[in-house]
Scaffold this active site. Structure first.
Site, PDB file in Angstrom:
ATOM      1  CD  GLU A 151    -100.963 -69.217  62.051  1.00 35.58           C
ATOM      2  OE1 GLU A 151    -100.643 -70.383  62.367  1.00 35.58           O
ATOM      3  OE2 GLU A 151    -100.446 -68.603  61.107  1.00 35.58           O
TER       4      GLU A 151
ATOM      5  CB  VAL B 245     -96.756 -77.577  63.125  1.00 37.58           C
ATOM      6  CG1 VAL B 245     -96.233 -77.321  61.719  1.00 37.58           C
ATOM      7  CG2 VAL B 245     -96.332 -78.946  63.607  1.00 37.58           C
ATOM      8  CB  ALA B 246     -99.499 -73.114  62.848  1.00 36.84           C
TER       9      ALA B 246
ATOM     10  CB  THR C 167    -100.492 -66.410  55.545  1.00 37.58           C
ATOM     11  OG1 THR C 167    -100.247 -67.209  56.712  1.00 37.58           O
ATOM     12  CG2 THR C 167    -101.959 -66.509  55.157  1.00 37.58           C
TER      13      THR C 167
ATOM     14  CG  ASP D 129     -55.689 -46.057  49.330  1.00 29.37           C
ATOM     15  OD1 ASP D 129     -55.126 -45.014  49.702  1.00 29.37           O
ATOM     16  OD2 ASP D 129     -55.186 -46.875  48.552  1.00 29.37           O
TER      17      ASP D 129
ATOM     18  CD  GLU E  64     -92.486 -74.538  59.999  1.00 27.80           C
ATOM     19  OE1 GLU E  64     -93.302 -74.736  59.103  1.00 27.80           O
ATOM     20  OE2 GLU E  64     -92.771 -73.986  61.076  1.00 27.80           O
TER      21      GLU E  64
END
Length: 952
Positions: A730, A302-303, A770, A349, A307
């Site tokens: 991590e 998960v870390a 974080t 233009d 996500e």
């Protein structure tokens, strides 16, 4: 029953079968005056806004539920189930701390995601309101521009070329009116409209006396009474049948999704390997040990996957685009920012964009001499002189007066004074004739002696406009035509000299064209005026006006109109060139006028020539590419020429931004990578076709938007670098900590059967504290280096290239090494002898990793600049970092959080050691950046290339 439904049920929806007078009577409005504003307000309150009913809003509970519909969330829910199951199996003693903490983290993540999504939606809604369509209506004798949403039944719509029709309406008058109804009926050819009443069964596509909401006026003028609004329109009737399609994801969104998927697969594999390694290397003998291993693997997966990337990306883009809107650059679609940063050509233009669009007639050239007019802007103050002298030269003054009278009559603009300020409604060039006519007092009085009987509207293909004038007393008919002098002269056979008309031969035309060239060379825009008087025999035929009547005209003279360059445009052109962006001018003006302005602004170099639309028509595809590669000024271009230029530039790999204001610019704006419509002078059709709108019609705003687009894209790179580096740290900390557990004294420490450097709840805490805050703060980071000092980013470039991946992995390794050495520093055994408990050592490693990521937030602000460069420029980043520091202190020192996250108190020296170890990330990256700068400094400069190739 609503009022709209009421009028339909009463049988009044078939207005094409009823005379226009019936509609006017039914809605209680006079066509010459329009509704009273107060009456319109009351009707709007009763009927509601003129908007097709949107899809029902998504309920809050569904938005909340959507935050949990993610595979990674399912992993967390599984982790909660595993933890709670183990707690119950062991007797349900105390509180299931792991399950409670993971649930709390899950709820906090959902709350953050919901807040980010809401902010992005609110920003998008604000942008939609900025680009809302408007309509010109007649209310109490005054023409007013109102939001299309404020139209009510009975309003008198005033239609002209380029307008988007704001509501269903029954035509009252029409002059060469043609409307594109492709959006409603699918008919590709514009439909000619006329007010006569129809009979019998008439299909929608054949109702020529009606105009419908959402269609576009491509030619002519007209007036119509609004008969249907909101869901009472034909568009509203079919709105419920339309299926909503999911928007196509942008290249950036696809790339980030691919990165997330790749990381997900890789990290799940790493998590499985880590769990297997722990099981093999440790003595897993109890359910509690197995649960610890499973929770660690789930938390690691998960870390490691960012996500929150899609939500953060949406917020950053939305906030950035709102910031651009405050600077007059309204980007209609968030993902257009991606393209802005890659623009390699700006095709602009001239009038109003590179110039001030304060059209002023400064000189009139006729057969008898030159008449000068002083004064600037739209205030009708100024003096008249002949041949540069204050004198009365009767012939020249008569001719000049005739020219201004004709130009003022064949004219759809309005000039008004309001609170001492003179304002115009309509085309600025046409308004210039009205202003000049007021400077010659007798001219305005002469114009009032005539009434308009019909007109042939201006188109960019014809470059002419004609109006049929009837004398109010004698009934005599005259045709007044104004347009480009070179086009107009082909239709002239006579020349005005004083009050006489002489034949116009080839030599006379050559002299006139020489005078036009002289005016253009001085930077004047030129317009010619001619007329034709009809005899009694052809008076009846003249009332059915067509283009065949624009012949045997008498040429009166040429108006020299000055529109000075914007003071800021030259600096903006120079800034664009510095950024590797090529600036081109594409205009319908005379080549001489275009070149003069282009030279003044630095667009064209010495000796450069302008290419004309006629010249482009004679080129094949290969020749056209050669011309567009070397020519920066294009004059007398038609709409299809703009498409030719865009196609040739895009074929060479350029990302083209193009400006436009007229309805005929719409195809070119759609074809360009970034179509830019004028917010002031642009037509509604053009604004709908464009991806960006300039609220101030200023070229400098385009360059400012490109800069801001590059800043936004650079900020996306920053938070991607930060998030991926942090997640890499991590993963490597846990993986290397398990592999080298014995080497750092972690194996068997504290009597634990499963030796892990971080607990599952600690990993989730790191992810919560974080990730979102610093990443969002970096999304609004100010410009660190000069983003305009480098060439445009190619759309084929990967946002995360090999160099970024190398820095992600290397800094992730440094984070892991610092965190694991902090553990080793406190634990007995290992590389460095310590004497603290496992809880303290793990807390030190946990804290070091958190602070290393916060140090890395400052590293990630630039790939090459030092972290100390403009260190305090981003107050939001400092706020996010300081909050994270405070939360980390709380989780280590507060007893109830210690129990939840498995931490232990540390003294000042231990805190100092953690901060010192974490700072290794900062010093390592500083050394890496210094090396990169040194290498770049000694690299030889790339050789100069041609105008287009230099942008590669």
């Amino acid at each position: 029953m609503s009022s709209t439904e009421d009028h339909r049920s009463a049988g009044h929806d078939s207005w094409h079968l009823r005379p226009a007078d019936d509609a006017l009577a039914f809605f209680g409005v006079e066509p010459a005056t329009g509704l009273d504003p107060q009456d319109a307000a009351l009707r709007l309150e009763a009927e509601g806004a003129n908007e097709v009913r949107p899809a029902p809003p998504v309920p809050v509970w569904r938005k909340v539920l959507a935050q949990f519909q993610d595979p990674l969330v399912y992993l967390l829910l599984g982790a909660i189930a595993i933890s709670a199951g183990a707690w119950m199996a062991e007797g349900s003693a105390g509180v299931p701390v792991d399950a409670v903490v993971i649930a709390a983290v899950l709820l906090l993540n959902a709350a953050l995601g919901l807040a980010q999504e809401t902010k992005a939606q609110n920003a998008a809604a604000a942008l939609r309101s900025m680009t809302a369509a408007t309509s010109l209506v007649l209310r109490k004798l005054e023409l007013k521009v109102v939001p299309a949403a404020d139209l009510v039944r009975g309003d008198i719509l005033v239609l002209s070329q380029g307008d988007s029709v704001g509501a269903d309406a029954r035509l009252i008058t029409a002059n060469a009116l043609r409307v594109s109804e492709a959006a409603l009926t699918g008919e590709s050819e514009p439909v000619t409209k006329e007010p006569r009443t129809l009979t019998g069964h008439v299909p929608l596509g054949d109702r020529r006396n009606m105009v419908y909401k959402g269609t576009a006026v491509v030619q002519g003028t007209g007036r119509a009474v609004v008969t249907g609004t909101a869901m009472g329109t034909e568009v509203g009737a079919i709105a419920g049948l339309l299926e909503r399609t999911e928007a196509e994801r942008t290249p950036l969104q696809k790339e980030i999704a691919a990165i997330s998927r790749m990381l997900g697969v890789a990290v799940i594999g790493i998590a499985v390997v880590v769990m297997a390694t722990i099981v093999l290397a440790s003595q897993v003998s109890s359910l509690d040990d197995l649960v610890t291993v499973l929770l660690l693997g789930v938390s690691l997966a998960v870390a490691a996957v960012p996500e929150g990337l899609p939500a953060i990306l949406s917020v950053v883009l939305a906030v950035g685009v709102q910031h651009m809107a405050r600077r007059n650059a309204i980007v209609k679609e968030l993902h257009a920012v991606e393209t802005l940063g890659s623009a390699s050509v700006i095709a602009s233009d001239k009038t109003g964009t590179l110039t001030r669009n304060e059209m002023t007639i400064r000189r009139i050239t006729t057969a008898s001499g030159h008449v000068g007019l002083t004064g600037t802007g739209y205030r009708p103050d100024g003096n008249v002189s002949v041949n540069g002298r204050e004198a009365e030269h009767l012939a020249a003054l008569y001719e000049a007066g005739l020219l201004l009278a004709g130009g003022s009559f064949a004219n759809d603009a309005q000039l008004k004074e309001c609170d001492g300020q003179w304002r115009i409604q309509g085309d600025p060039t046409e308004a210039a004739f009205l202003v000049a006519a007021r400077k010659m007092k007798s001219v305005s009085e002469h114009v009032r002696e005539y009434e308009r009987q019909g007109e042939l509207p201006f188109t960019s293909e014809r470059k002419l406009m004609s109006a049929l004038a009837r004398h109010r007393q004698s009934g005599a008919l005259s045709l007044v035509t104004k347009g480009a002098p070179d086009v107009l002269l082909h239709r002239c056979t006579g020349l005005q000299i004083g009050k006489k008309v002489i034949p116009l031969d080839a030599a006379g035309k050559a002299r006139i064209l020489a005078g036009v060239e002289a005016l253009s060379a001085e930077g004047f825009r030129t317009l010619g005026v001619a007329y034709r008087r009809f005899t009694e025999e052809d008076r009846q035929e003249a009332e059915l006006l067509d283009e065949m009547d624009e012949n045997t005209l008498v040429y009166v003279g040429t108006a020299g109109i000055m529109d000075p360059p914007r003071e800021e445009a030259a600096a903006a052109v120079a800034e664009a060139r510095q950024a590797g962006i090529r600036v081109m001018m594409i205009t319908g003006d005379h080549p001489g006028t275009a070149l003069r302005i282009a030279n003044d602004l630095g667009i064209a170099g010495p000796g450069e020539k302008a290419a004309t639309g006629a010249e482009l028509d004679d080129l094949d595809e290969a020749q056209l590419r050669l011309v567009t590669a070397s020519t920066s000024v294009y004059a007398r271009v038609a709409p299809h020429n703009k498409l030719q230029i865009i196609d040739a530039l895009q074929a060479e790999g350029n990302i083209v931004a193009m400006t436009g204001d007229g309805v005929n610019d719409a195809p070119a704006l759609k074809s360009a990578d970034i179509g830019i419509a004028m917010g002031i002078t642009g037509t509604e059709v053009t604004k709908e076709s464009a991806r960006m709108i300039l609220a101030d019609d200023n070229f400098a705003t385009i360059v400012s938007a490109v800069r801001q687009g590059r800043v936004i894209f650079a900020n996306i790179e920053k938070f991607l670098r930060y998030l991926l580096t942090s997640n890499m740290g991590e993963v490597l900390t846990v993986f290397l900590g398990v592999v080298f557990a014995s080497a750092i004294g972690l194996g068997g420490a504290g009597g634990e059967a499963v030796a892990v450097p971080l607990l599952a709840t600690q990993i989730l805490w790191i992810n919560l504290v974080t990730d979102a805050g610093p990443a969002l703060a970096m999304g609004v980071d100010p410009e660190i280096g000069d983003v305009m000092a480098r060439p445009p980013r190619r759309t084929t470039d990967r946002i995360i290239g090999l160099r970024m991946w190398s820095s992600i992995v290397s800094i992730g390794l440094v984070m892991a090494a610092a965190s694991l050495l902090s553990i080793d520093l406190f634990l007995p055994g290992g590389l460095v002898e310590g004497n603290e408990s496992l809880d303290v050592a793990r807390t030190a490693g946990f804290t070091t990793l958190v602070y290393a990521q916060l140090f890395n937030a400052f590293n990630s602000r630039s790939e090459t600049f030092s972290a100390f460069h403009r260190l305090f420029a981003n107050k939001w980043l400092w706020a996010a970092v300081l909050l994270a520091v405070a939360l980390q202190i709380a989780v280590v020192e507060m007893p109830f959080l210690q129990e939840a996250f498995g931490t232990a108190s540390m003294d000042a020296s231990q805190w100092g050691a953690c901060v010192a170890m974490a700072s290794a990330v900062l010093w390592f990256d500083e050394a890496r950046k210094a090396g990169c700068r040194l290498i770049r400094r000694h690299q030889p400069a790339a050789p100069a290339a041609g105008p287009t190739k230099a942008l590669r």
